[in-house]
Design an enzyme around this catalytic site. Structure first.
Site, short mmCIF file in Angstrom:
data_model
loop_
_atom_site.label_atom_id
_atom_site.label_comp_id
_atom_site.label_asym_id
_atom_site.label_seq_id
_atom_site.Cartn_x
_atom_site.Cartn_y
_atom_site.Cartn_z
N TYR A 1 10.74 34.92 3.99
CA TYR A 1 11.65 36.06 4.11
C TYR A 1 10.97 37.32 3.56
O TYR A 1 10.95 38.37 4.22
CB TYR A 1 12.94 35.76 3.35
N SER B 1 14.77 44.91 4.04
CA SER B 1 15.50 44.42 2.86
C SER B 1 14.77 44.98 1.64
O SER B 1 13.60 45.39 1.74
CB SER B 1 15.41 42.90 2.85
C1 GCO Z 1 17.91 36.38 -1.51
C2 GCO Z 1 18.82 37.15 -0.65
C3 GCO Z 1 18.21 38.43 -0.17
C4 GCO Z 1 19.22 39.22 0.59
C5 GCO Z 1 18.84 40.57 0.97
C6 GCO Z 1 18.48 41.42 -0.18
O1 GCO Z 1 17.86 35.16 -1.37
O2 GCO Z 1 17.28 37.01 -2.37
O3 GCO Z 1 19.33 36.41 0.41
O4 GCO Z 1 17.00 38.26 0.41
O5 GCO Z 1 19.68 38.52 1.68
O6 GCO Z 1 17.87 40.61 1.97
O7 GCO Z 1 18.14 42.64 0.32
#
Ligand code: GCO
Length: 257
Positions: free
Chosen positions: A161, A148
């Protein structure tokens, strides 16, 4: 087939895509099948996958289904084994399944942290390990980890994440070093902000939506189909000398301030 067509062709290849029932995973599956691969769609629930496989076969494309939970180590190994028993090969792995939990740091509990790391990072490691065996034995393989832009930069409220996606890019580089000599390339795609179900809460948030559109030089959210070129490139002969890369497909978001 023209020379260029055969460079990008996946005819005769077998590709496993995790998280393939919706969102970006479905877009990757459609793209690879369209390029000629037999695509094994994987996710936890069989019904949505069956629907996807039927959609692809109705278009004359090749697809089947392997439902398992990527968090389950034994189920992962069994799924790869039975894929090999059915098809005799595994050429392409798209490590796409992922989850996100959004909360302020003070409220971010350890269980949530661990869950995100388990799905987004540890599961990708295990699948890569299982897939690399037949790929290395065949002397050809492609592992594409779906990271991401959050693997390159960060933002508040999604620490697990961001950490998992940075980790996934690190793992990509380590595996690229180890598997490159055996004919297997390992790369990451870093999608920017795409209009998927996972992004719905953000798209509906006026301020966030405005931030994405103004921070992205292309000026809008991405359409999942706009990832097709990148995944076919990295999965096919066209990407044969690309290894250990983290390719941003983000409308330019991470290129600018
Ligand atoms: C967030 C988003 C991101 C996207 C994506 C961006 O909360 O900022 O969900 O993380 O999902 O991965 O590339």
């Amino acid at each position: 087939m023209s020379k260029i067509e055969s460079l990008f062709s996946l005819a005769g290849r077998v590709a496993l895509v995790t998280g393939a029932s919706r969102g970006l995973g479905w877009a990757f599956a459609e793209a690879l099948a369209g390029a000629g691969a037999h695509v094994v769609l994987s996710a936890r629930h069989a019904e949505a996958l069956e629907e996807g496989a039927t959609k692809l076969s109705d278009r004359g494309l090749a697809a089947s289904v392997a439902s398992f939970d990527v968090r389950d180590e034994a189920a992962t190994a069994t799924a790869v084994e039975s894929l090999l028993a059915d098809h005799g090969r595994l050429d392409v792995l798209i490590n796409n399944a992922g989850v996100i939990k959004r909360a302020d740091l003070a409220d971010y509990d350890s269980g949530t942290w661990q869950h995100v790391i388990d799905v987004n990072l540890t599961a990708c490691f295990r699948l890569a390990r299982e897939a690399a065996r037949p790929m290395a034995a065949a002397g050809w393989g492609r592992i594409v980890n779906i990271a991401s832009v959050m693997g390159l930069i960060g933002r508040p409220s999604i620490p697990a994440y961001v950490a998992s996606k940075h980790g996934l890019i690190g793992m990509t580089r380590s595996l690229a070093a180890e598997l490159g000599p055996r004919g297997v390339t390992v790369n990451a795609i870093c999608p920017g902000y795409f209009a998927t179900e996972m992004a719905q809460p953000l798209m509906q948030d006026e301020e966030f939506n405005e931030m994405v559109c103004s921070r992205t030089p292309i000026g809008r959210w991405g359409d999942p189909g706009e990832l097709a070129g990148a995944v076919i490139f990295l999965a096919s002969g066209a990407g044969s000398y690309v290894n250990g890369a983290a390719l941003a497909v983000d409308g330019g978001m991470t290129a600018v301030l």
